[in-house]
Write a protein that holds these residues in place. Sequence first.
Motif, PDB file in Angstrom:
ATOM      1  N   ALA A   1       0.836  -1.208   0.000  1.00 45.35           N
ATOM      2  CA  ALA A   1       0.000   0.000   0.000  1.00 45.35           C
ATOM      3  C   ALA A   1       0.870   1.257   0.000  1.00 45.35           C
ATOM      4  N   THR A   2       1.950   1.232   0.754  1.00 46.94           N
ATOM      5  CA  THR A   2       2.854   2.385   0.813  1.00 46.94           C
ATOM      6  C   THR A   2       3.518   2.618  -0.550  1.00 46.94           C
ATOM      7  N   GLN A   3       3.936   1.532  -1.202  1.00 50.46           N
ATOM      8  CA  GLN A   3       4.551   1.677  -2.520  1.00 50.46           C
ATOM      9  C   GLN A   3       3.550   2.210  -3.540  1.00 50.46           C
ATOM     10  N   GLU A   4       2.310   1.731  -3.460  1.00 55.71           N
ATOM     11  CA  GLU A   4       1.276   2.234  -4.376  1.00 55.71           C
ATOM     12  C   GLU A   4       1.005   3.707  -4.106  1.00 55.71           C
ATOM     13  N   SER A   5       0.952   4.061  -2.825  1.00 56.84           N
ATOM     14  CA  SER A   5       0.740   5.462  -2.457  1.00 56.84           C
ATOM     15  C   SER A   5       1.902   6.327  -2.944  1.00 56.84           C
ATOM     16  N   GLU A   6       3.115   5.817  -2.782  1.00 60.42           N
ATOM     17  CA  GLU A   6       4.300   6.557  -3.237  1.00 60.42           C
ATOM     18  C   GLU A   6       4.261   6.744  -4.749  1.00 60.42           C
ATOM     19  N   ASP A   7       3.901   5.694  -5.471  1.00 58.91           N
ATOM     20  CA  ASP A   7       3.800   5.799  -6.929  1.00 58.91           C
ATOM     21  C   ASP A   7       2.739   6.822  -7.325  1.00 58.91           C
ATOM     22  N   SER A   8       1.619   6.794  -6.618  1.00 53.94           N
ATOM     23  CA  SER A   8       0.540   7.744  -6.896  1.00 53.94           C
ATOM     24  C   SER A   8       1.009   9.181  -6.633  1.00 53.94           C
ATOM     25  N   LEU A   9       1.731   9.366  -5.520  1.00 56.48           N
ATOM     26  CA  LEU A   9       2.239  10.702  -5.201  1.00 56.48           C
ATOM     27  C   LEU A   9       3.263  11.165  -6.241  1.00 56.48           C
ATOM     28  N   LYS A  10       4.096  10.244  -6.712  1.00 55.62           N
ATOM     29  CA  LYS A  10       5.071  10.612  -7.747  1.00 55.62           C
ATOM     30  C   LYS A  10       4.344  11.033  -9.027  1.00 55.62           C
ATOM     31  N   ASP A  11       3.281  10.300  -9.368  1.00 51.26           N
ATOM     32  CA  ASP A  11       2.496  10.682 -10.547  1.00 51.26           C
ATOM     33  C   ASP A  11       1.872  12.058 -10.365  1.00 51.26           C
ATOM     34  N   ASP A  12       1.340  12.312  -9.139  1.00 50.88           N
ATOM     35  CA  ASP A  12       0.739  13.626  -8.848  1.00 50.88           C
ATOM     36  C   ASP A  12       1.783  14.736  -8.965  1.00 50.88           C
ATOM     37  N   ILE A  13       2.990  14.480  -8.442  1.00 51.61           N
ATOM     38  CA  ILE A  13       4.059  15.486  -8.509  1.00 51.61           C
ATOM     39  C   ILE A  13       4.432  15.762  -9.960  1.00 51.61           C
ATOM     40  N   ALA A  14       4.545  14.694 -10.756  1.00 47.77           N
ATOM     41  CA  ALA A  14       4.886  14.875 -12.170  1.00 47.77           C
ATOM     42  C   ALA A  14       3.797  15.670 -12.887  1.00 47.77           C
TER      43      ALA A  14
ATOM     44  N   LEU B   1       1.654  17.806 -11.502  1.00 43.82           N
ATOM     45  CA  LEU B   1       1.690  19.194 -11.023  1.00 43.82           C
ATOM     46  C   LEU B   1       2.876  19.955 -11.620  1.00 43.82           C
ATOM     47  N   ASN B   2       4.023  19.301 -11.732  1.00 45.16           N
ATOM     48  CA  ASN B   2       5.180  19.956 -12.369  1.00 45.16           C
ATOM     49  C   ASN B   2       4.859  20.313 -13.810  1.00 45.16           C
ATOM     50  N   GLN B   3       4.192  19.408 -14.511  1.00 44.58           N
ATOM     51  CA  GLN B   3       3.810  19.689 -15.901  1.00 44.58           C
ATOM     52  C   GLN B   3       2.837  20.869 -15.946  1.00 44.58           C
ATOM     53  N   GLN B   4       1.919  20.921 -14.990  1.00 40.42           N
ATOM     54  CA  GLN B   4       0.970  22.047 -14.951  1.00 40.42           C
ATOM     55  C   GLN B   4       1.707  23.356 -14.689  1.00 40.42           C
ATOM     56  N   ILE B   5       2.704  23.309 -13.806  1.00 41.71           N
ATOM     57  CA  ILE B   5       3.484  24.523 -13.515  1.00 41.71           C
ATOM     58  C   ILE B   5       4.230  24.970 -14.770  1.00 41.71           C
ATOM     59  N   ILE B   6       4.831  24.016 -15.461  1.00 41.51           N
ATOM     60  CA  ILE B   6       5.557  24.352 -16.699  1.00 41.51           C
ATOM     61  C   ILE B   6       4.588  24.928 -17.729  1.00 41.51           C
TER      62      ILE B   6
ATOM     63  N   SER C   1       1.748  26.353 -17.125  1.00 44.11           N
ATOM     64  CA  SER C   1       1.284  27.653 -16.633  1.00 44.11           C
ATOM     65  C   SER C   1       2.322  28.737 -16.916  1.00 44.11           C
ATOM     66  N   LYS C   2       3.607  28.392 -16.696  1.00 46.75           N
ATOM     67  CA  LYS C   2       4.673  29.365 -16.976  1.00 46.75           C
ATOM     68  C   LYS C   2       4.720  29.677 -18.468  1.00 46.75           C
ATOM     69  N   ASN C   3       4.556  28.643 -19.276  1.00 47.16           N
ATOM     70  CA  ASN C   3       4.553  28.855 -20.729  1.00 47.16           C
ATOM     71  C   ASN C   3       3.358  29.710 -21.131  1.00 47.16           C
ATOM     72  N   ASN C   4       2.197  29.403 -20.539  1.00 43.41           N
ATOM     73  CA  ASN C   4       0.990  30.187 -20.845  1.00 43.41           C
ATOM     74  C   ASN C   4       1.150  31.629 -20.373  1.00 43.41           C
ATOM     75  N   THR C   5       1.735  31.795 -19.179  1.00 46.31           N
ATOM     76  CA  THR C   5       1.940  33.141 -18.644  1.00 46.31           C
ATOM     77  C   THR C   5       2.890  33.922 -19.546  1.00 46.31           C
ATOM     78  N   ALA C   6       3.954  33.259 -19.980  1.00 42.85           N
ATOM     79  CA  ALA C   6       4.905  33.926 -20.880  1.00 42.85           C
ATOM     80  C   ALA C   6       4.227  34.272 -22.204  1.00 42.85           C
ATOM     81  N   ALA C   7       3.436  33.377 -22.725  1.00 41.69           N
ATOM     82  CA  ALA C   7       2.723  33.636 -23.979  1.00 41.69           C
ATOM     83  C   ALA C   7       1.705  34.759 -23.783  1.00 41.69           C
ATOM     84  N   GLN C   8       1.042  34.741 -22.635  1.00 48.32           N
ATOM     85  CA  GLN C   8       0.035  35.774 -22.362  1.00 48.32           C
ATOM     86  C   GLN C   8       0.710  37.144 -22.212  1.00 48.32           C
ATOM     87  N   GLU C   9       1.848  37.163 -21.504  1.00 49.14           N
ATOM     88  CA  GLU C   9       2.563  38.434 -21.359  1.00 49.14           C
ATOM     89  C   GLU C   9       3.025  38.952 -22.711  1.00 49.14           C
ATOM     90  N   SER C  10       3.459  38.050 -23.567  1.00 52.12           N
ATOM     91  CA  SER C  10       3.877  38.446 -24.919  1.00 52.12           C
ATOM     92  C   SER C  10       2.682  39.019 -25.691  1.00 52.12           C
TER      93      SER C  10
END
Length: 180
Positions: free
Chosen positions: A82-95, A97-102, A104-113
């Motif tokens: 269960a801990t390994q499954e939870s860890e895998d799920s959290l890693k997927d969530d982090i990945a 969220l990181n993609q969303q941040i990237i 968002s930054k790309n969208n923000t840069a495009a919007q500012e442009s």
Amino acid sequence: ILIAGGAGYVLMRSGILQAPKFLPSLPVVGKYFAEPQKPQIDPELIKLRRENLELSQIIKQKRAEMEKLQKKYDDLDKTLTATQESEDSLKDDIARLNQQIIDSKNNTAAQESAYKDMAAYFSEMKVKDAADILSRLKDEDIIGILNEMEKDTGAEILQNFERSKAASVTKKMLITSQNP
């Protein structure tokens, strides 16, 4: 004599009378008066049976301990899985969220442009026409475009908005400038 002998025999066998000591030693009839011999049990056999009983109890205890340990192992294995499954799920969530941040930054840069480009267009227009067109946009877009303009040009355009729209945009500009 036979009746008396038979009655005596019955009384001696039943334990009411005690048989004289010499009767068992008589030939032929002595075997009928002899006390039944108890079977002789080997003391080594008694010792082995006692050890066998003790070992059987020890085996039962060890089996119970093994079952407890097996159950504990199974529980720990389930927890680990269960801990390994939870860890895998959290890693997927982090990945994700990181993609969303990237993104968002790309969208923000495009919007500012886009805001910079629009600010350049509106700066070239007549102030009244620019104010009329900008007042029809969302407040966030108006703020983004005005922030990219020179302060004097932005102030002139804002001055030509309806008072309520100018107040709303100004209020939101104050909020966004206080919370970067």
